[in-house]
Design a protein around this motif. Structure first.
Motif, PDB file in Angstrom:
ATOM      1  N   HIS A  24      47.686  -7.884   1.320  1.00  0.00           N
ATOM      2  CA  HIS A  24      48.465  -7.731   0.108  1.00  0.00           C
ATOM      3  C   HIS A  24      49.589  -6.700   0.328  1.00  0.00           C
ATOM      4  O   HIS A  24      50.747  -6.942  -0.007  1.00  0.00           O
ATOM      5  N   ALA A  25      49.216  -5.568   0.921  1.00  0.00           N
ATOM      6  CA  ALA A  25      50.193  -4.507   1.166  1.00  0.00           C
ATOM      7  C   ALA A  25      51.264  -4.990   2.148  1.00  0.00           C
ATOM      8  O   ALA A  25      52.458  -4.728   1.956  1.00  0.00           O
ATOM      9  N   PHE A  38      53.656  -7.217   0.447  1.00  0.00           N
ATOM     10  CA  PHE A  38      54.456  -6.405  -0.447  1.00  0.00           C
ATOM     11  C   PHE A  38      55.583  -5.726   0.348  1.00  0.00           C
ATOM     12  O   PHE A  38      56.744  -5.719  -0.050  1.00  0.00           O
ATOM     13  N   GLN A  39      55.209  -5.193   1.533  1.00  0.00           N
ATOM     14  CA  GLN A  39      56.224  -4.545   2.367  1.00  0.00           C
ATOM     15  C   GLN A  39      57.274  -5.560   2.814  1.00  0.00           C
ATOM     16  O   GLN A  39      58.452  -5.268   2.859  1.00  0.00           O
ATOM     17  N   VAL A  92      60.755  -4.699  -1.765  1.00  0.00           N
ATOM     18  CA  VAL A  92      61.086  -4.668  -3.189  1.00  0.00           C
ATOM     19  C   VAL A  92      62.169  -3.668  -3.571  1.00  0.00           C
ATOM     20  O   VAL A  92      62.777  -3.790  -4.626  1.00  0.00           O
ATOM     21  N   TYR A  93      62.391  -2.663  -2.725  1.00  0.00           N
ATOM     22  CA  TYR A  93      63.394  -1.659  -3.100  1.00  0.00           C
ATOM     23  C   TYR A  93      64.793  -2.020  -2.607  1.00  0.00           C
ATOM     24  O   TYR A  93      65.745  -1.321  -2.874  1.00  0.00           O
ATOM     25  N   VAL A 147      52.502   0.793   0.772  1.00  0.00           N
ATOM     26  CA  VAL A 147      53.061   0.587  -0.565  1.00  0.00           C
ATOM     27  C   VAL A 147      52.495   1.625  -1.542  1.00  0.00           C
ATOM     28  O   VAL A 147      51.366   2.079  -1.400  1.00  0.00           O
ATOM     29  N   VAL A 148      53.314   1.961  -2.538  1.00  0.00           N
ATOM     30  CA  VAL A 148      52.969   3.057  -3.454  1.00  0.00           C
ATOM     31  C   VAL A 148      51.710   2.742  -4.262  1.00  0.00           C
ATOM     32  O   VAL A 148      50.938   3.645  -4.599  1.00  0.00           O
ATOM     33  N   THR A 149      51.491   1.464  -4.534  1.00  0.00           N
ATOM     34  CA  THR A 149      50.333   1.101  -5.356  1.00  0.00           C
ATOM     35  C   THR A 149      49.018   1.489  -4.672  1.00  0.00           C
ATOM     36  O   THR A 149      48.024   1.738  -5.340  1.00  0.00           O
ATOM     37  N   GLN A 150      49.036   1.568  -3.332  1.00  0.00           N
ATOM     38  CA  GLN A 150      47.810   1.954  -2.620  1.00  0.00           C
ATOM     39  C   GLN A 150      47.419   3.408  -2.873  1.00  0.00           C
ATOM     40  O   GLN A 150      46.268   3.782  -2.716  1.00  0.00           O
ATOM     41  N   ARG A 162      44.789   4.219  -5.826  1.00  0.00           N
ATOM     42  CA  ARG A 162      43.351   4.113  -5.577  1.00  0.00           C
ATOM     43  C   ARG A 162      42.724   5.455  -5.231  1.00  0.00           C
ATOM     44  O   ARG A 162      41.623   5.754  -5.627  1.00  0.00           O
ATOM     45  N   MET A 186      56.465  -4.274  -8.302  1.00  0.00           N
ATOM     46  CA  MET A 186      55.688  -3.060  -8.017  1.00  0.00           C
ATOM     47  C   MET A 186      54.921  -2.603  -9.250  1.00  0.00           C
ATOM     48  O   MET A 186      53.755  -2.208  -9.175  1.00  0.00           O
ATOM     49  N   TYR A 200      51.729  -4.678  -9.857  1.00  0.00           N
ATOM     50  CA  TYR A 200      50.608  -4.322  -8.980  1.00  0.00           C
ATOM     51  C   TYR A 200      50.070  -2.933  -9.311  1.00  0.00           C
ATOM     52  O   TYR A 200      48.870  -2.681  -9.192  1.00  0.00           O
TER      53      TYR A 200
END
Ligand SMILES: Cc1cc2nc3c(=O)[nH]c(=O)nc-3n(C[C@H](O)[C@H](O)[C@H](O)COP(=O)(O)OP(=O)(O)OC[C@H]3O[C@@H](n4cnc5c(N)ncnc54)[C@H](O)[C@@H]3O)c2cc1C
Ligand code: FES
Lengths: 156, 297
Positions: free
Chosen positions: A144-145, A148-149, A153-154, B208-211, B214, B233, B236
């Motif tokens: 998932h990460a 996402f990378q 997204v930025y 990623v920042v969402t991690q 946790r 973002m 998530y």
């Protein structure tokens, strides 16, 4: 790397977020596979292509998972810190690391012996299934990460 | 809690303080002179503005935005990024992405732009009193959150833990480096920064920042989450908060839609039943949950 004995491993295992909720018996089975490892800053915890003999539960410190790209050098894919899990190549043949793991600071891990772990999972399928569910969650999160990378997204 | 619980409690925001666009004439930009242009990253800059007539800029609440008008080019919605405790200078931090913002990037001290506002709802700094506050920012999303951080630091005793989780593309895209260092260094705020791509000598988090949600230190049963960044973002991030047991009522997001009037007249910013300019930009998650996964409304 300085491996130490596995006495007192059970309380450490119990406190690690990845193993939270396991029974006493399950923790004690895992303790049989566990040893504390420590790494100085810039040591390698794992090397791509080398035999993957351990799974590392990070107790302290931080490790960068990197891949070597001839033109760009070492590219950091992600970092794994305290409470994280490093490495799954010990679980599936050919049991070789796919990435390098490079300690960004002094790091301590609970190193679980891959061969012993596989044997423990075969001997106790409930433990094996429980652990597989947990590892699957880690794979899912990593996938998932990574997606996402890739989405970047930025980026404008 | 009513749906518009995040509406500003500040009195009519563009107020009798004078100097700026009065809310009596909300479509009329007031001239502001650029005091300073500061580069934050290769594509991002902060403008310090003062009312050209010498008056005080209107009071604003953290999370509100102004419409900035570049004469002869166009108008864009930009959040206020400065300190609500020092309202004499109006600050906006902008990423140059298109025709107006790229032209705005070329402005220098002494140049004049038009300002209308402030508009919209604000971050729930009152609702967060007595709780842990978790900010999640992605990229330019740190700018609209910065006033809320200033506000919380100004009234630090009223809040429990303050945690800032910030993700950017690369280390050179990190905004407000000085403040991040200062906030983290004071032990008042737990600051965690991560980048999607490590470059140069970066030895911090990559991922990623969402991690970070946790494993960050907050009480899911007594916290308020404020999230601002790219929409994907934010979705998530909400999932991670929900997974940790944070109530949807305690999660707030700042949404962006193209704007024209900014006062709920033209319908340009309509999003389902909401107008982002007046019902937002800050929404409570419970109120917009049903819209977040719809790709076209
Ligand atoms: C309530 C609100 C608050 C905002 N706060 C800020 C802020 O504090 N700082 C800030 O920099 N921006 C902020 N924005 C976004 C800003 O309004 C837009 O970036 C701006 O309108 C773009 O105008 P432009 O004419 O420069 O670009 P355009 O010419 O309209 O667009 C050019 C290109 O940029 C892309 N683009 C447009 N908007 C964005 C965006 N938001 N992000 C990435 N790419 C985009 C377009 O898809 C297009 O490809 C906010 C928007 C809203 C609605
Ligand atoms: S911008 Fe006109 S209604 Fe929102």
């Amino acid at each position: 790397m300085t491996p130490t004995g596995n006495e007192a491993m059970e309380p450490m295992l119990e406190q690690h977020p990845f193993l939270r909720g396991l029974s006493k018996e399950q923790l004690s089975a895992l303790a049989q596979c566990a040893a504390l490892s420590s790494y100085d800053m810039d040591d390698y915890v794992m090397r791509a292509g080398q035999p993957a003999n351990h799974c590392h539960l990070i107790h302290k410190g931080q490790v960068a998972v990197t891949v070597h790209e001839p033109r760009r050098g070492h590219v950091v894919v992600q970092t794994v810190g305290e409470g994280g899990v490093l490495g799954w190549s010990w679980l599936v043949p050919p049991y070789r690391w796919c990435f390098d793991g490079h300690a960004l600071q002094a790091t301590e891990t609970i190193a679980l012996d891959g061969e012993k772990l596989r044997a423990a999972f075969d001997a106790d399928c409930c433990l094996g299934y429980e652990m597989l569910k947990r590892f699957t969650q880690v794979f899912g999160e990593r996938l998932h990460a990574a997606r996402f990378q890739l989405l970047d997204v930025y980026k404008n | 809690m009513p749906r518009n619980a995040t509406k500003p409690e500040v009195s009519s925001p563009a107020s009798a303080d004078g100097g700026a666009a009065s809310m009596a004439e909300p479509m009329l930009p007031a001239p502001y002179r650029i005091q300073r242009q500061r580069r934050e990253a290769h594509d991002t800059f902060t403008l310090d503005l003062a009312a050209a007539d010498g008056g005080r800029p209107p009071r604003f609440a953290p999370g509100q935005f102004n419409m900035l008008y570049l004469f002869g080019v166009g108008e864009v919605a930009i959040s206020i990024s400065g300190n609500p405790g020092t309202p004499e200078t109006l600050q906006h931090t902008t990423r140059a992405v298109g025709s107006v913002t790229k032209a705005m990037e070329k402005l220098r001290a002494g140049d004049v732009i038009g300002v209308r506002g402030p508009f919209g709802t604000h971050w729930p700094t009152d609702h967060a009193r007595g709780k842990d506050v978790v900010f999640v920012a992605g990229g330019i999303g740190l700018a609209p959150l910065r006033p809320a951080m200033y506000e919380i630091l100004r009234n630090r005793a009223h809040y429990n833990k303050a945690v800032l989780l910030y993700g950017t593309r690369t280390p050179s895209d990190i905004l407000f480096k000085r403040e991040l260092k200062q906030w983290g260094g004071n032990f008042d705020v737990d600051v965690y920064v991560t980048v999607d791509r490590a470059t140069g000598t970066w030895r911090g988090n990559v991922g990623v920042v969402t991690q970070l949600i946790r494993r960050s230190p907050f009480d899911p049963g007594n916290c308020v989450a404020m999230i601002c960044g790219p929409e994907v973002m934010m979705k998530y991030a909400v999932d991670e908060f929900r997974r940790r047991g944070v109530d949807s009522q305690d999660i707030f997001l700042s949404m962006e839609r193209n704007m024209k009037c900014a006062i709920g007249f033209c319908g340009h910013c309509q999003w389902g039943p909401n107008f982002v300019c007046k019902d937002g930009p800050v929404f409570r998650h419970t109120d917009i949950e049903h819209l977040l996964n719809v790709w076209e409304i």
